[in-house]
Design a protein around this motif. Structure first.
Motif, PDB file in Angstrom:
ATOM      1  N   ARG A 112       0.991  -1.178  -0.455  1.00 34.92           N
ATOM      2  CA  ARG A 112       0.476  -0.003  -0.233  1.00 34.92           C
ATOM      3  C   ARG A 112       0.703   1.050  -0.149  1.00 34.92           C
ATOM      4  N   VAL A 113       0.519   2.288  -0.964  1.00 36.92           N
ATOM      5  CA  VAL A 113       1.208   3.384  -0.869  1.00 36.92           C
ATOM      6  C   VAL A 113       0.961   4.484  -0.093  1.00 36.92           C
ATOM      7  N   ARG A 114       2.006   5.305   0.641  1.00 38.78           N
ATOM      8  CA  ARG A 114       1.690   6.218   1.459  1.00 38.78           C
ATOM      9  C   ARG A 114       2.264   7.606   0.845  1.00 38.78           C
ATOM     10  N   VAL A 115       2.407   8.277   0.649  1.00 42.66           N
ATOM     11  CA  VAL A 115       2.960   9.626  -0.583  1.00 42.66           C
ATOM     12  C   VAL A 115       3.171  11.154   1.033  1.00 42.66           C
ATOM     13  N   ARG A 116       4.341  11.564   0.787  1.00 42.25           N
ATOM     14  CA  ARG A 116       4.530  12.770   1.303  1.00 42.25           C
ATOM     15  C   ARG A 116       5.375  13.693   0.537  1.00 42.25           C
ATOM     16  N   GLN A 176      -2.284  14.273   7.359  1.00 42.11           N
ATOM     17  CA  GLN A 176      -1.386  14.524   8.577  1.00 42.11           C
ATOM     18  C   GLN A 176      -0.337  15.762   8.813  1.00 42.11           C
ATOM     19  N   GLN A 177      -0.721  15.964  10.205  1.00 39.06           N
ATOM     20  CA  GLN A 177       0.427  17.428  10.318  1.00 39.06           C
ATOM     21  C   GLN A 177       2.232  16.737  10.303  1.00 39.06           C
ATOM     22  N   ASP A 178       2.453  15.634   9.633  1.00 38.19           N
ATOM     23  CA  ASP A 178       3.536  14.889   9.277  1.00 38.19           C
ATOM     24  C   ASP A 178       3.832  15.506   7.692  1.00 38.19           C
ATOM     25  N   GLY A 179       2.356  15.935   7.060  1.00 41.28           N
ATOM     26  CA  GLY A 179       2.096  15.488   5.529  1.00 41.28           C
ATOM     27  C   GLY A 179       2.119  14.368   5.007  1.00 41.28           C
ATOM     28  N   TRP A 180       2.439  13.587   5.276  1.00 39.73           N
ATOM     29  CA  TRP A 180       1.767  12.052   4.628  1.00 39.73           C
ATOM     30  C   TRP A 180       0.713  12.109   4.387  1.00 39.73           C
ATOM     31  N   SER A 181      -0.150  11.449   3.673  1.00 35.44           N
ATOM     32  CA  SER A 181      -1.236  11.109   2.788  1.00 35.44           C
ATOM     33  C   SER A 181      -1.520   9.532   2.227  1.00 35.44           C
ATOM     34  N   ASP A 182      -2.190   8.635   3.001  1.00 33.93           N
ATOM     35  CA  ASP A 182      -2.564   7.285   2.475  1.00 33.93           C
ATOM     36  C   ASP A 182      -3.547   7.238   0.714  1.00 33.93           C
ATOM     37  N   THR A 183      -2.378   6.999  -0.401  1.00 35.55           N
ATOM     38  CA  THR A 183      -3.462   6.740  -1.452  1.00 35.55           C
ATOM     39  C   THR A 183      -3.899   5.864  -1.778  1.00 35.55           C
ATOM     40  N   GLY A 184      -3.849   4.409  -1.163  1.00 31.98           N
ATOM     41  CA  GLY A 184      -4.708   4.205  -0.884  1.00 31.98           C
ATOM     42  C   GLY A 184      -4.689   2.431  -2.120  1.00 31.98           C
ATOM     43  N   ASP A 185      -3.630   3.164  -3.046  1.00 31.30           N
ATOM     44  CA  ASP A 185      -3.160   2.186  -4.297  1.00 31.30           C
ATOM     45  C   ASP A 185      -2.423   1.149  -3.328  1.00 31.30           C
ATOM     46  N   LEU A 186      -2.905   0.126  -5.223  1.00 27.65           N
ATOM     47  CA  LEU A 186      -2.092  -1.505  -3.837  1.00 27.65           C
ATOM     48  C   LEU A 186      -0.691  -1.655  -5.318  1.00 27.65           C
ATOM     49  N   VAL A 187       0.529  -1.472  -4.893  1.00 26.06           N
ATOM     50  CA  VAL A 187       1.555  -1.481  -6.097  1.00 26.06           C
ATOM     51  C   VAL A 187       2.796  -2.687  -5.791  1.00 26.06           C
ATOM     52  N   ARG A 188       3.196  -3.562  -6.887  1.00 23.48           N
ATOM     53  CA  ARG A 188       4.222  -3.888  -6.509  1.00 23.48           C
ATOM     54  C   ARG A 188       5.852  -2.733  -7.493  1.00 23.48           C
ATOM     55  N   GLN A 210      11.314   0.129 -10.436  1.00 22.55           N
ATOM     56  CA  GLN A 210       9.677   0.790 -10.534  1.00 22.55           C
ATOM     57  C   GLN A 210       8.506   0.501 -10.430  1.00 22.55           C
ATOM     58  N   ILE A 211       7.339   1.078  -9.858  1.00 26.30           N
ATOM     59  CA  ILE A 211       6.635   1.147  -9.661  1.00 26.30           C
ATOM     60  C   ILE A 211       4.975   0.577  -9.985  1.00 26.30           C
ATOM     61  N   GLU A 212       4.878  -0.332 -10.345  1.00 35.42           N
ATOM     62  CA  GLU A 212       4.276  -1.000 -10.563  1.00 35.42           C
ATOM     63  C   GLU A 212       2.704  -1.267 -10.221  1.00 35.42           C
ATOM     64  N   VAL A 213       1.147  -0.335 -11.118  1.00 34.62           N
ATOM     65  CA  VAL A 213       0.312  -0.075  -9.595  1.00 34.62           C
ATOM     66  C   VAL A 213      -0.665  -1.450  -9.980  1.00 34.62           C
ATOM     67  N   VAL A 214      -1.114  -2.233  -9.221  1.00 36.04           N
ATOM     68  CA  VAL A 214      -1.899  -3.166  -9.384  1.00 36.04           C
ATOM     69  C   VAL A 214      -3.006  -3.085  -9.396  1.00 36.04           C
ATOM     70  N   ARG A 215      -3.976  -2.163  -8.655  1.00 33.80           N
ATOM     71  CA  ARG A 215      -5.205  -2.250  -8.418  1.00 33.80           C
ATOM     72  C   ARG A 215      -4.772  -0.801  -7.756  1.00 33.80           C
ATOM     73  N   ARG A 216      -6.259   0.000  -8.569  1.00 36.19           N
ATOM     74  CA  ARG A 216      -5.950   1.377  -8.010  1.00 36.19           C
ATOM     75  C   ARG A 216      -7.317   1.767  -6.960  1.00 36.19           C
ATOM     76  N   ALA A 217      -6.696   2.263  -6.227  1.00 42.23           N
ATOM     77  CA  ALA A 217      -7.449   3.273  -4.618  1.00 42.23           C
ATOM     78  C   ALA A 217      -9.845   2.173  -5.528  1.00 42.23           C
ATOM     79  N   ALA A 218     -10.184   2.330  -4.548  1.00 37.00           N
ATOM     80  CA  ALA A 218     -11.777   2.225  -5.075  1.00 37.00           C
ATOM     81  C   ALA A 218     -12.334   3.034  -5.095  1.00 37.00           C
ATOM     82  N   GLY A 219     -12.837   2.723  -5.668  1.00 32.57           N
ATOM     83  CA  GLY A 219     -13.714   3.733  -6.334  1.00 32.57           C
ATOM     84  C   GLY A 219     -13.541   4.488  -8.084  1.00 32.57           C
ATOM     85  N   GLU A 220     -11.794   4.669  -8.067  1.00 32.19           N
ATOM     86  CA  GLU A 220     -11.568   5.140  -8.928  1.00 32.19           C
ATOM     87  C   GLU A 220     -11.664   4.428 -10.357  1.00 32.19           C
TER      88      GLU A 220
END
Length: 562
Positions: free
Chosen positions: A404-408, A430-442, A448-458
């Motif tokens: 699962r990918v978190r980004v800042r 969050q106050q430290d700037g981190w956000s959860d994308t909800g994407d599943l990757v390998r 290189q990041i390969e997206v396996v499944r996008r966040a639900a509803g996208e």
């Protein structure tokens, strides 16, 4: 092309104009409270990723320095004047930005008020986006091929004061759809139509926005650019799913600036995007980036690979952003009729999961440029070309190798306005700037990041279908053993969705599957347009569908058909 008179330069002094809806609209009040966390914002400014000025200031500076330079080269199929390609200089663009900004103010739009526009890739959409930034309004770009259900979902969530649509696009009577929805949208003050506005009683875009010199009505009253504009919400990016599940990603001029700040893109470069500029990565590549660099944006309203290659040659295009399926068509068109594309240096594929090794090799051999798959999302924009993006991968329960990918980073949106069935909630950084994308990757062997499944509803890619949800519905059908939904090229619309099915017993036909999906509540605009039957779907060691390999397989099958 006419421009407005007077000095178009924005100023930041003086009192901010007040939004007409201030104090009465919950969403406008909410947007006004969303600000970046203090510590990350300080770091981003110290490192030069964020500025105190807005990207609209960069546009006006480029116009002042080089007024006659081409800002936009736009090709349109449905131009009644008969001129397929239009050049818009920086002076002309900023002149229209001023005119459109004054027109919005005349309609009662003020800072913080959302403005929705559902337009194809044309220069008017770019000017309208910058006009929103110019007055501190919030731009809400909407994919022009949305049907009634998806358009209603976006407008109900974003609550725009003004909505601009074409009279008809991709077979969807957008003006009629908007007129039918208007009664249930009490906050919508004005419907504006590009094309036949009279048929639905809407405001005519050409008459009101383009031909009426609003900026001349009061020569002594220049519009002020609101203070602190760089950190205000200026853009809402929407994704739509089934079951009333959709999200809005809230961006600022600074997050947009950081999303295109790449050292390997030269100043004054010429950029082309085949993807609708209503999507965030395409907006960054084809609208924001060129303005920041004083470059040229090349737009095409109806996808055609032959026309695209001609535009590249004509405009000396250096960077291209397109879907994998479009790159495949571009390779075929170039082989059929080669063009001189000596300026092309950078090729980006919008969907890493669909970009195969075979396609990458073909692009390198035929178009003489390395193809780079770009991981992007509405949350962070163009992740591979932005500045300072940090990622943290957290292993998930289940198959080994999925994360699962978190980004800042400075290009991350400030917050997500999330609407699930029966509930609405705001998910802030969050106050430290981190956000959860909800994407599943390998992660592959090269990192290189390969997206396996996008966040639900996208929404997946350019074709406007919630892929995972449609696949889940198909798998419930008694004669479907395996199912995948992938894009497939279409002459008229550029791309449509295709259901790939492994039958369980007697194979179902397309009509049967579409009827079945409608019975399960899937709206017509999300139904697959084509059906392909296979003996098995290609899968990896984790059991996930190899979508790039599947697309290649279908492309070879299409090539064999007469």
């Amino acid at each position: 092309m006419r421009t407005g008179s007077g000095d178009p330069r924005p100023t930041s002094a003086g009192t901010d104009p007040q939004p007409a809806s201030a104090g009465t609209d919950p969403l406008a009040r909410l947007l006004a409270t969303v600000r970046p966390p203090v510590e990350p914002a300080r770091t981003f400014r110290e490192r030069g990723w964020w500025q105190t000025r807005s990207v609209v200031h960069d546009l006006y500076r480029a116009s002042a320095a080089h007024p006659n330079r081409t800002a936009i080269l736009a090709h349109r199929v449905r131009d009644h004047a008969g001129t397929p390609t239009v050049r818009v200089s920086y002076a002309q663009l900023t002149g229209y930005v001023e005119r459109f900004a004054h027109a919005l103010v005349a309609l009662g739009v003020g800072p913080g008020d959302p403005v929705a526009f559902s337009l194809p890739n044309r220069w008017e959409g770019s000017a309208l986006f910058f006009a929103c930034l110019r007055i501190g309004a919030v731009a809400v770009p909407v994919l022009p091929s949305y049907g009634a259900r998806d358009l209603a979902a976006v407008l109900e969530a974003a609550q725009p004061r003004v909505c601009v649509v074409p009279d008809n696009w991709a077979g969807v009577p957008q003006a009629e759809v908007l007129a039918d929805l208007a009664a249930s949208l009490p906050w919508l003050r004005r419907r504006v139509v590009v094309g036949d506005a009279a048929a639905t009683g809407a405001l005519d875009f050409a008459d009101y926005f383009m031909r009426t010199p609003h900026e001349r009505h009061d020569r002594g009253a220049w519009l002020r650019v609101p203070t602190d504009l760089a950190d205000r919400v200026c853009l809402i990016v929407t994704t739509v799913g089934l079951d009333n599940a959709h999200r809005m990603f809230l961006h600022t001029p600074n997050s947009l600036r950081a999303g295109v700040r790449s050292p390997d893109v030269p100043h004054r470069d010429v950029t082309y995007s085949a993807v609708p500029i209503a999507t965030l990565p395409s907006l960054l590549h084809a609208v924001v980036g060129p303005a920041l660099r004083g470059g040229t944006s090349v737009l095409q309203d109806v996808w055609d690979p032959e026309v695209a290659l001609d535009l590249w040659a004509q405009g000396a295009v250096g960077q291209v952003y397109a879907l994998a399926v479009q790159w495949s068509e571009l390779v075929s068109a170039q082989l059929e009729r080669p063009r001189e594309l000596g300026a092309l240096r950078r090729a980006l594929a919008a969907d890493p999961s669909g970009t195969s090794t075979r396609l990458t090799r073909q692009v390198a051999e035929v178009l003489r440029v390395p193809l780079r798959a770009e991981w992007s999302s509405p949350q962070v924009g163009a992740a591979t070309t932005g500045s300072g993006l940090e990622t943290v991968l957290t292993a998930v329960d289940g198959p080994e190798g999925l994360f699962r990918v978190r980004v800042r980073g400075p290009s991350t949106c400030l917050a997500v306005w999330q609407r699930d069935a029966g509930s609405v909630r705001l998910v802030r950084q969050q106050q430290d700037g981190w956000s959860d994308t909800g994407d599943l990757v390998r992660v592959d062997d090269t990192g290189q990041i390969e997206v396996v499944r996008r966040a639900a509803g996208e929404v997946g890619g350019l074709f406007l279908v919630p892929v995972a949800e449609i696949e889940d519905h198909l798998l419930v059908h008694p004669r479907v053993a395996e199912a995948a939904v992938v894009p497939t090229p279409d002459v008229e619309y550029g791309e449509l969705s295709c259901a790939v099915v492994v039958p369980a017993g007697d194979p179902p036909d397309l009509v049967e599957l579409r009827t079945y999906l409608r019975g399960r509540g899937v709206p017509p605009e999300h139904l697959p347009a084509r059906l392909e039957l296979l003996g098995a779907l290609p899968r990896d060691e984790l059991g996930e569908i190899r979508r790039a390999e599947l697309r290649d397989q279908l492309a070879r099958r299409r090539a064999r058909k007469p």
